[in-house]
Scaffold this motif. Sequence first.
Motif, PDB file in Angstrom:
ATOM      1  N   PRO A  49       0.830  -1.218   0.000  1.00  0.00           N
ATOM      2  CA  PRO A  49       0.000   0.000   0.000  1.00  0.00           C
ATOM      3  C   PRO A  49       0.860   1.262   0.000  1.00  0.00           C
ATOM      4  N   ASP A  50       0.282   2.342  -0.460  1.00  0.00           N
ATOM      5  CA  ASP A  50       0.974   3.635  -0.457  1.00  0.00           C
ATOM      6  C   ASP A  50       0.782   4.360   0.864  1.00  0.00           C
ATOM      7  N   LEU A  51      -0.210   3.938   1.660  1.00  0.00           N
ATOM      8  CA  LEU A  51      -0.450   4.552   2.963  1.00  0.00           C
ATOM      9  C   LEU A  51      -1.312   3.604   3.783  1.00  0.00           C
ATOM     10  N   VAL A  52      -1.064   3.590   5.082  1.00  0.00           N
ATOM     11  CA  VAL A  52      -1.879   2.803   6.008  1.00  0.00           C
ATOM     12  C   VAL A  52      -2.659   3.770   6.894  1.00  0.00           C
ATOM     13  N   LEU A  53      -3.993   3.618   6.902  1.00  0.00           N
ATOM     14  CA  LEU A  53      -4.884   4.442   7.719  1.00  0.00           C
ATOM     15  C   LEU A  53      -5.510   3.517   8.758  1.00  0.00           C
ATOM     16  N   SER A  54      -5.094   3.659  10.014  1.00  0.00           N
ATOM     17  CA  SER A  54      -5.463   2.651  11.006  1.00  0.00           C
ATOM     18  C   SER A  54      -6.120   3.257  12.241  1.00  0.00           C
ATOM     19  N   LYS A  71       7.148   0.534  11.177  1.00  0.00           N
ATOM     20  CA  LYS A  71       8.208   1.537  11.147  1.00  0.00           C
ATOM     21  C   LYS A  71       9.571   0.959  11.530  1.00  0.00           C
ATOM     22  N   ASN A  72       9.571  -0.210  12.143  1.00  0.00           N
ATOM     23  CA  ASN A  72      10.842  -0.792  12.543  1.00  0.00           C
ATOM     24  C   ASN A  72      11.255  -1.968  11.679  1.00  0.00           C
ATOM     25  N   ASP A  73      10.537  -2.181  10.599  1.00  0.00           N
ATOM     26  CA  ASP A  73      10.956  -3.159   9.592  1.00  0.00           C
ATOM     27  C   ASP A  73      11.476  -2.363   8.398  1.00  0.00           C
ATOM     28  N   PRO A  74      12.760  -2.510   8.018  1.00  0.00           N
ATOM     29  CA  PRO A  74      13.303  -1.727   6.903  1.00  0.00           C
ATOM     30  C   PRO A  74      12.486  -1.867   5.623  1.00  0.00           C
ATOM     31  N   VAL A  75      11.804  -3.005   5.438  1.00  0.00           N
ATOM     32  CA  VAL A  75      11.019  -3.238   4.227  1.00  0.00           C
ATOM     33  C   VAL A  75       9.810  -2.312   4.161  1.00  0.00           C
ATOM     34  N   THR A  76       9.240  -1.963   5.321  1.00  0.00           N
ATOM     35  CA  THR A  76       7.993  -1.184   5.344  1.00  0.00           C
ATOM     36  C   THR A  76       8.142   0.171   6.038  1.00  0.00           C
ATOM     37  N   ALA A  77       9.361   0.521   6.423  1.00  0.00           N
ATOM     38  CA  ALA A  77       9.564   1.716   7.253  1.00  0.00           C
ATOM     39  C   ALA A  77       9.121   3.004   6.581  1.00  0.00           C
ATOM     40  N   GLN A  78       9.183   3.064   5.240  1.00  0.00           N
ATOM     41  CA  GLN A  78       8.859   4.313   4.539  1.00  0.00           C
ATOM     42  C   GLN A  78       7.377   4.468   4.215  1.00  0.00           C
ATOM     43  N   ILE A  79       6.571   3.466   4.524  1.00  0.00           N
ATOM     44  CA  ILE A  79       5.132   3.593   4.255  1.00  0.00           C
ATOM     45  C   ILE A  79       4.516   4.559   5.268  1.00  0.00           C
ATOM     46  N   PRO A  80       3.845   5.634   4.818  1.00  0.00           N
ATOM     47  CA  PRO A  80       3.208   6.563   5.773  1.00  0.00           C
ATOM     48  C   PRO A  80       2.106   5.855   6.558  1.00  0.00           C
ATOM     49  N   VAL A  81       2.042   6.147   7.839  1.00  0.00           N
ATOM     50  CA  VAL A  81       1.014   5.578   8.705  1.00  0.00           C
ATOM     51  C   VAL A  81       0.241   6.726   9.362  1.00  0.00           C
ATOM     52  N   VAL A  82      -1.078   6.705   9.208  1.00  0.00           N
ATOM     53  CA  VAL A  82      -1.948   7.690   9.842  1.00  0.00           C
ATOM     54  C   VAL A  82      -2.802   6.951  10.863  1.00  0.00           C
ATOM     55  N   LEU A  83      -2.763   7.405  12.123  1.00  0.00           N
ATOM     56  CA  LEU A  83      -3.536   6.781  13.188  1.00  0.00           C
ATOM     57  C   LEU A  83      -4.804   7.587  13.454  1.00  0.00           C
ATOM     58  N   LEU A  84      -5.917   6.854  13.560  1.00  0.00           N
ATOM     59  CA  LEU A  84      -7.214   7.458  13.851  1.00  0.00           C
ATOM     60  C   LEU A  84      -7.715   6.974  15.197  1.00  0.00           C
ATOM     61  N   THR A  85      -8.242   7.881  16.011  1.00  0.00           N
ATOM     62  CA  THR A  85      -8.728   7.446  17.316  1.00  0.00           C
ATOM     63  C   THR A  85      -9.705   8.443  17.908  1.00  0.00           C
ATOM     64  N   ASN A  86     -10.509   7.946  18.834  1.00  0.00           N
ATOM     65  CA  ASN A  86     -11.366   8.814  19.641  1.00  0.00           C
ATOM     66  C   ASN A  86     -10.638   9.292  20.888  1.00  0.00           C
ATOM     67  N   LEU A  87      -9.435   8.754  21.144  1.00  0.00           N
ATOM     68  CA  LEU A  87      -8.667   9.138  22.329  1.00  0.00           C
ATOM     69  C   LEU A  87      -8.133  10.548  22.142  1.00  0.00           C
ATOM     70  N   THR A  88      -8.383  11.412  23.118  1.00  0.00           N
ATOM     71  CA  THR A  88      -7.995  12.818  22.969  1.00  0.00           C
ATOM     72  C   THR A  88      -7.014  13.285  24.035  1.00  0.00           C
ATOM     73  N   GLY A 100       5.829   6.191  15.918  1.00  0.00           N
ATOM     74  CA  GLY A 100       6.356   6.453  14.581  1.00  0.00           C
ATOM     75  C   GLY A 100       5.318   6.923  13.593  1.00  0.00           C
ATOM     76  N   ALA A 101       4.098   7.224  14.055  1.00  0.00           N
ATOM     77  CA  ALA A 101       3.027   7.639  13.151  1.00  0.00           C
ATOM     78  C   ALA A 101       3.404   8.931  12.431  1.00  0.00           C
ATOM     79  N   ASP A 102       3.063   8.994  11.143  1.00  0.00           N
ATOM     80  CA  ASP A 102       3.326  10.211  10.367  1.00  0.00           C
ATOM     81  C   ASP A 102       2.261  11.272  10.621  1.00  0.00           C
ATOM     82  N   LEU A 103       1.072  10.829  11.044  1.00  0.00           N
ATOM     83  CA  LEU A 103      -0.013  11.769  11.324  1.00  0.00           C
ATOM     84  C   LEU A 103      -0.952  11.117  12.326  1.00  0.00           C
ATOM     85  N   TYR A 104      -1.508  11.946  13.215  1.00  0.00           N
ATOM     86  CA  TYR A 104      -2.390  11.453  14.274  1.00  0.00           C
ATOM     87  C   TYR A 104      -3.660  12.285  14.191  1.00  0.00           C
ATOM     88  N   LEU A 105      -4.798  11.635  13.841  1.00  0.00           N
ATOM     89  CA  LEU A 105      -6.048  12.354  13.660  1.00  0.00           C
ATOM     90  C   LEU A 105      -7.124  11.815  14.596  1.00  0.00           C
TER      91      LEU A 105
END
Length: 554
Positions: A49-54, A71-88, A100-105
């Motif tokens: 995938p080009d991005l993981v939205l989790s 983020k700690n596997d060299p094979v997948t480390a460059q894939i952007p990861v965006v985390l979604l949560t109700n936790l504020t 290691g999330a690239d964005l937290y929403l």
Amino acid sequence: MDQALTILVVDDSPTQVALLQDALEHKGFTVEKAKDGMEAIAKVYQIEPDLVLSDIIMPELNGYHLCRVLKNDPVTAQIPVVLLTNLTEQHDRFWGKNAGADLYLEKTSDIPRIADAVENMLDSRTPGLRKHARAVDTLNKDDIQARITDILDRLLYESTISNEILKFTSSTHDTELLSENLLRFLGDICRHDAAGLLLRQGRDKLTLAFSINQPMPAGFIAAARDMMIRQIPSANTYHEGINGLFIFPENPPLKEDLSEEFHTFHTLPIRQGDETFGLICLFNRKERALTEGIAHALGLVADRFEIVARYINKLNEIEEIKADFISMLVHDLRSPLTSIRGFSEVLSQEVLGSVNEDQKSALCNIQSGSNRLLSLIEDILHLSKLEAGKMTLTPLPVSIREIAQETSRELAALFMEKNLSVNLQIEDDLPIINADGQQLGRVLTNLLTNAAKFSPRDGCIRLLAYRYKTTVRVDVEDHGPGIPPQQQKGLFGRYQQIDSGEPKSRKGTGLGLAICKEIVRLHQGSIWVESPIDDDTGSRFSFTLPLPDETSPS
């Protein structure tokens, strides 16, 4: 967009997945789905995938763990990861960032806003980074668990290295101990025949330490030293050169009959940006390949030790500023104090007229106090020069016997105060050494003065000098009360004093042993204390000096 990018949506809520899928497909993305972190890992390796939205809160493997694994596997480390949560809560954002999330929403009903954020992130990526993973056959649960275990093992290993290195901050005031700890730790990580640490300390000081684990050529230290200094870009600005040289063990296995050949196994510069703080080098007698795992571990050591090195450098810069200020201050104090002592001497000798007995007693007290202050000032100046690397030795052929005899004669009046006897036991064929006789006399003066201070009345002080392996060793023994173990640790630090237990005992400056340590170190020797030495009493202060043919080059 020219080519549909693939978004992997990870969420255990079918409703949330459907809403996100609709908004992302409306943007032109291809959407793949996974219901939890375990399934997501399998799909990441299969579909690239080009991005993981989790989502974060999920069964089996939550979003934090998924992100950390990717983020700690060299094979997948460059894939952007965006985390979604109700936790504020703020700490939730902290964990998201450190996973290691690239964005937290935050999850909201405004799903198009989330789709816009994903689109903006992919649009801002550097071209050429679209595909990151490699396609693999279908992974089962055991395969995924094995990958997670491997990554967690590596993270634990890295964390252990980081924690061990950061422990060294407790010994930043003792460069010798710090160097020994680091070089020993390097030996735990990988096999090598010798290791060197070149460390910048302050504005113009360099210290060098070697750990020699296997027999090395006799000229190894000099050759390795020159090679390491050449790799420090600013070394030519260090006009005093190497301020301290430490070698572990004390008598390293250096062999004359070995060829001069040795190889640099690995070099690790310690720097931040363009600023170089030091260098770690590993050496072997024979060439040996460096594995990827060892290179990674050593790189982590250098990266973490850079924090310690920067702290040491800044600490020493502060110490140098303090030393300059103290030096200026004591210089300014010395002139008026010399005048006070001089005029009190003139008055006590009745050059300017007669004085009564009470006045003579007062003048005597003035002279005594002035002498003590001048002694303190001289010690501070002397130690400041030694620690700043501005004290130059004048090495000449000297006899330990002659220095010991002369020092004992000069202190005769001190010994008479307590009716002490001094027993000199100098080995008959003790060789002449190259040293600064005046500075060695100062070392013996401090050690004998301390021995007299702690010796009981009518006691005996022993001064022994003899050949010890490849050095000359000098011991000064007393039969006083001994030194408690808790006080021995910092005994050679500045302003350290031991209570002799006598209310009227002679007071010192607390600088004598620190001066001894620096002088012996400049002679490339070692100094230490042992106490008690006999029936729970007594102390033995010992120092070693290299024989002429064992002296390392300056």
